[in-house]
Design a protein around this motif. Structure first.
Motif, PDB file in Angstrom:
ATOM      1  N   SER A  34       0.709  -1.207  -0.251  1.00  0.00           N
ATOM      2  CA  SER A  34       0.096  -0.187  -0.034  1.00  0.00           C
ATOM      3  C   SER A  34       0.804   1.172  -0.001  1.00  0.00           C
ATOM      4  O   SER A  34       0.371   2.462  -0.130  1.00  0.00           O
ATOM      5  CB  SER A  34      -0.936   0.111   1.249  1.00  0.00           C
ATOM      6  OG  SER A  34      -0.189  -0.054   2.285  1.00  0.00           O
ATOM      7  N   THR A  35       2.133   1.075   0.138  1.00  0.00           N
ATOM      8  CA  THR A  35       2.959   2.252   0.107  1.00  0.00           C
ATOM      9  C   THR A  35       3.542   2.795  -1.285  1.00  0.00           C
ATOM     10  O   THR A  35       3.832   3.946  -1.504  1.00  0.00           O
ATOM     11  CB  THR A  35       4.328   2.067   1.032  1.00  0.00           C
ATOM     12  OG1 THR A  35       5.370   1.034   0.262  1.00  0.00           O
ATOM     13  CG2 THR A  35       4.184   1.630   2.231  1.00  0.00           C
ATOM     14  N   ALA A  36       2.897   1.992  -2.163  1.00  0.00           N
ATOM     15  CA  ALA A  36       3.430   2.279  -3.638  1.00  0.00           C
ATOM     16  C   ALA A  36       2.385   3.265  -4.157  1.00  0.00           C
ATOM     17  O   ALA A  36       1.181   3.056  -4.033  1.00  0.00           O
ATOM     18  CB  ALA A  36       3.395   0.750  -4.526  1.00  0.00           C
ATOM     19  N   VAL A  37       2.665   4.224  -4.962  1.00  0.00           N
ATOM     20  CA  VAL A  37       1.791   5.295  -5.515  1.00  0.00           C
ATOM     21  C   VAL A  37       2.351   5.510  -6.783  1.00  0.00           C
ATOM     22  O   VAL A  37       3.305   5.224  -7.458  1.00  0.00           O
ATOM     23  CB  VAL A  37       1.840   6.628  -4.925  1.00  0.00           C
ATOM     24  CG1 VAL A  37       1.416   6.536  -3.106  1.00  0.00           C
ATOM     25  CG2 VAL A  37       3.063   7.344  -4.888  1.00  0.00           C
ATOM     26  N   THR A  79       2.395  11.978 -13.984  1.00  0.00           N
ATOM     27  CA  THR A  79       3.301  11.723 -14.982  1.00  0.00           C
ATOM     28  C   THR A  79       3.697  10.447 -15.572  1.00  0.00           C
ATOM     29  O   THR A  79       4.324  10.513 -16.628  1.00  0.00           O
ATOM     30  CB  THR A  79       4.707  12.683 -14.782  1.00  0.00           C
ATOM     31  OG1 THR A  79       4.863  12.211 -13.510  1.00  0.00           O
ATOM     32  CG2 THR A  79       4.354  14.152 -14.557  1.00  0.00           C
ATOM     33  N   GLY A  80       3.224   9.421 -14.927  1.00  0.00           N
ATOM     34  CA  GLY A  80       3.430   8.202 -15.494  1.00  0.00           C
ATOM     35  C   GLY A  80       4.185   7.154 -14.662  1.00  0.00           C
ATOM     36  O   GLY A  80       4.625   6.162 -15.306  1.00  0.00           O
ATOM     37  N   CYS A  81       4.821   7.708 -13.775  1.00  0.00           N
ATOM     38  CA  CYS A  81       5.941   7.169 -12.961  1.00  0.00           C
ATOM     39  C   CYS A  81       5.191   6.448 -11.570  1.00  0.00           C
ATOM     40  O   CYS A  81       4.094   6.622 -11.394  1.00  0.00           O
ATOM     41  CB  CYS A  81       6.916   8.185 -12.478  1.00  0.00           C
ATOM     42  SG  CYS A  81       8.184   8.484 -13.849  1.00  0.00           S
ATOM     43  N   SER A  82       6.062   5.845 -10.885  1.00  0.00           N
ATOM     44  CA  SER A  82       5.658   5.454  -9.648  1.00  0.00           C
ATOM     45  C   SER A  82       6.480   6.125  -8.497  1.00  0.00           C
ATOM     46  O   SER A  82       7.194   6.988  -8.615  1.00  0.00           O
ATOM     47  CB  SER A  82       5.931   3.684  -9.465  1.00  0.00           C
ATOM     48  OG  SER A  82       5.189   3.163 -10.537  1.00  0.00           O
ATOM     49  N   PHE A 130       3.808   0.581 -11.011  1.00  0.00           N
ATOM     50  CA  PHE A 130       2.692   0.380 -11.857  1.00  0.00           C
ATOM     51  C   PHE A 130       3.337   0.314 -13.071  1.00  0.00           C
ATOM     52  O   PHE A 130       3.194   1.321 -14.042  1.00  0.00           O
ATOM     53  CB  PHE A 130       1.739   1.594 -11.400  1.00  0.00           C
ATOM     54  CG  PHE A 130       1.162   1.471 -10.041  1.00  0.00           C
ATOM     55  CD1 PHE A 130      -0.115   0.985  -9.808  1.00  0.00           C
ATOM     56  CD2 PHE A 130       1.759   2.360  -9.145  1.00  0.00           C
ATOM     57  CE1 PHE A 130      -0.421   0.845  -8.618  1.00  0.00           C
ATOM     58  CE2 PHE A 130       1.181   2.471  -8.010  1.00  0.00           C
ATOM     59  CZ  PHE A 130      -0.092   1.655  -7.595  1.00  0.00           C
ATOM     60  N   ASP A 131       3.612  -0.903 -13.764  1.00  0.00           N
ATOM     61  CA  ASP A 131       4.405  -0.917 -15.022  1.00  0.00           C
ATOM     62  C   ASP A 131       3.057  -0.731 -15.996  1.00  0.00           C
ATOM     63  O   ASP A 131       2.080  -1.170 -15.957  1.00  0.00           O
ATOM     64  CB  ASP A 131       4.716  -2.313 -15.050  1.00  0.00           C
ATOM     65  CG  ASP A 131       5.897  -2.924 -14.139  1.00  0.00           C
ATOM     66  OD1 ASP A 131       6.735  -3.394 -14.352  1.00  0.00           O
ATOM     67  OD2 ASP A 131       5.987  -2.356 -12.795  1.00  0.00           O
ATOM     68  N   GLY A 157      11.044   5.223 -10.494  1.00  0.00           N
ATOM     69  CA  GLY A 157      10.488   6.030  -9.163  1.00  0.00           C
ATOM     70  C   GLY A 157      10.059   5.096  -8.055  1.00  0.00           C
ATOM     71  O   GLY A 157       9.926   5.797  -6.933  1.00  0.00           O
ATOM     72  N   SER A 158       9.949   3.768  -8.253  1.00  0.00           N
ATOM     73  CA  SER A 158       9.567   2.938  -7.379  1.00  0.00           C
ATOM     74  C   SER A 158      10.467   3.123  -6.196  1.00  0.00           C
ATOM     75  O   SER A 158      11.600   3.031  -6.257  1.00  0.00           O
ATOM     76  CB  SER A 158       9.437   1.619  -7.737  1.00  0.00           C
ATOM     77  OG  SER A 158       8.371   1.360  -8.565  1.00  0.00           O
TER      78      SER A 158
END
Length: 410
Positions: free
Chosen positions: A145-148, A152-155, A308-309, A343-344
């Motif tokens: 749940s920490t992933a956003v 702009t299309g990154c994570s 989010f690939d 950006g992950s």
């Protein structure tokens, strides 16, 4: 998988804590005093045009051999690179110069852990080793749940109730801020129910116990146990609903000048990170910052990250792999990853120093992306991550808290 086995897997240590010699390895978060980074003065800059095109792939540049051959920067060079721009939601921009104190230069720039392979898979080749996280039980809980997702299309990754850590080139191409970053938004995962009100309620059993496959094994635990299934599109069966995003505006963005001044050079890649401050706080559990250990001090030499690939729309994708090589500022690895995962936050799970029994995850690097480099006249490719060194830890911590009072140890 039955419930007992599931919880046994959850409580299993990350990897056997031995190095093959019969001696136990100390996989612990060791707190140490970090340098002081504090602001010297702040200057008003002209508003940027926000006209750069978003390119999620890194430019060709300096490879691992080149990185290690570079001389260590001087204190004044570090201070110039750690000085930072702040761009605000109204489009205004400032430059803050910084001073560094208590810096201990570490002799790691020319060190090597293991030889990087001559050719490995970049992005996805052959068998896809990524896991799509579809089960609500995992998707909406820590650490996934920490992933956003960035507009702009990154994570990115949550590192405080109001801050997101991501890659600098997700908002700035080295010359200008990219289109859309002026009204940058961050998407936090939530679950969206299918159908009408009949499905929203569900049965008492489903509300109490979760989806039918709630006791399936967490992919992260499966990775640590060494049991890795093969095949594209791995993960749990889809729950009653699918993920969507709650979008929040970004109040301001902090960006190290090392990225801007380098303009795609070898030195710039060391500073491919940025911190976003949200307009309103979230209520999710965030990932704590950690100083990146050397590869030999990581369980199994493994790293983990979720993003989010682009090839899996609205799906959170988790992966893990071993680090192939490292320089003082970068990790080189070959995790399967597609555009969108840039950006992950890369994280580890180690024991806390206090009791050496409790395991804790911390983010120790930012996934920068895929890069081609010229190595001895031949093109070689890498997946690169920017390490959180003691100095960068001090800077990011300063950005989060507004002072260095809470950033003495890390």
């Amino acid at each position: 998988m039955n419930t007992i086995l599931f919880w046994l897997l959850l409580s299993t240590p990350a990897w056997p804590l031995t190095d093959g010699s019969g001696k136990d390895q100390d996989f612990t978060w060791h707190l140490r005093k970090v340098p002081r980074v504090f602001s010297e003065r702040t200057l008003q800059l002209s508003s940027p045009p926000f006209e750069a095109e978003a390119h999620m792939a890194l430019p060709s540049g300096c490879g691992i051999e080149c990185q290690k051959a570079r001389p260590a920067p001087s204190l004044s060079e570090l201070e110039a690179s750690l000085s930072y721009e702040t761009v605000f939601e109204n489009g205004t921009r400032t430059l803050t110069t910084v001073k560094v104190q208590d810096l201990v230069l570490e002799a790691t720039r020319n060190s090597t852990t293991r030889g990087a392979p001559t050719r490995r898979k970049r992005q996805v080749y052959g068998t896809d080793s990524r896991f799509s996280i579809l089960d609500k039980r995992f998707l909406t809980n820590f650490p996934f749940s920490t992933a956003v997702k960035l507009s702009t299309g990154c994570s990115g990754i949550l590192v405080s109730p109001k801050h997101v850590l991501t890659a600098a080139h997700c908002v700035h191409d080295g010359r200008d801020y990219i289109k859309g970053s002026r009204k940058l938004r961050v998407g936090l995962l939530k679950m969206r129910n299918k159908g009408g009100s009949k499905r929203r309620g569900g049965s008492k059993r489903s509300r109490r116990e979760g989806p039918p496959d709630a006791h399936k094994e967490n992919p992260e635990e499966r990775a640590r146990g060494g049991r890795r299934r093969q095949g594209r599109g791995q993960g749990q069966r889809s729950p009653r609903g699918r993920p969507s995003f709650q979008w929040t505006r970004v109040k301001n963005t902090h960006l190290p000048r090392g990225w801007v001044q380098g303009k795609g050079s070898a030195a710039a890649l060391d500073y491919d990170y940025a911190l976003l401050e949200l307009k309103r706080a979230h209520k999710k559990k965030h990932m704590e910052l950690g100083i990146s250990p050397s590869v030999r001090k990581m369980p199994g030499g493994m790293i983990h990250f979720s993003g989010f690939d682009n090839d899996r729309e609205d799906q959170l994708v988790y992966r893990f792999c071993s680090v192939s090589d490292e320089s003082a500022d970068l990790f080189y690895q070959y995790c399967d990853a597609e555009l969108g995962s840039t950006g992950s936050g890369i994280y580890l799970r180690l024991k806390e120093a206090a009791d050496k029994k409790t395991w804790m995850r911390k983010v120790i690097a930012v996934y920068s992306g895929h890069q081609w480099a010229d190595v001895h006249g031949a093109q070689k490719d890498y997946n690169v991550a920017v390490r959180i060194t003691p100095l960068k830890y001090a800077q990011i911590c300063f950005w989060i808290h507004g002072n260095d009072a809470n950033c003495t140890y890390g």
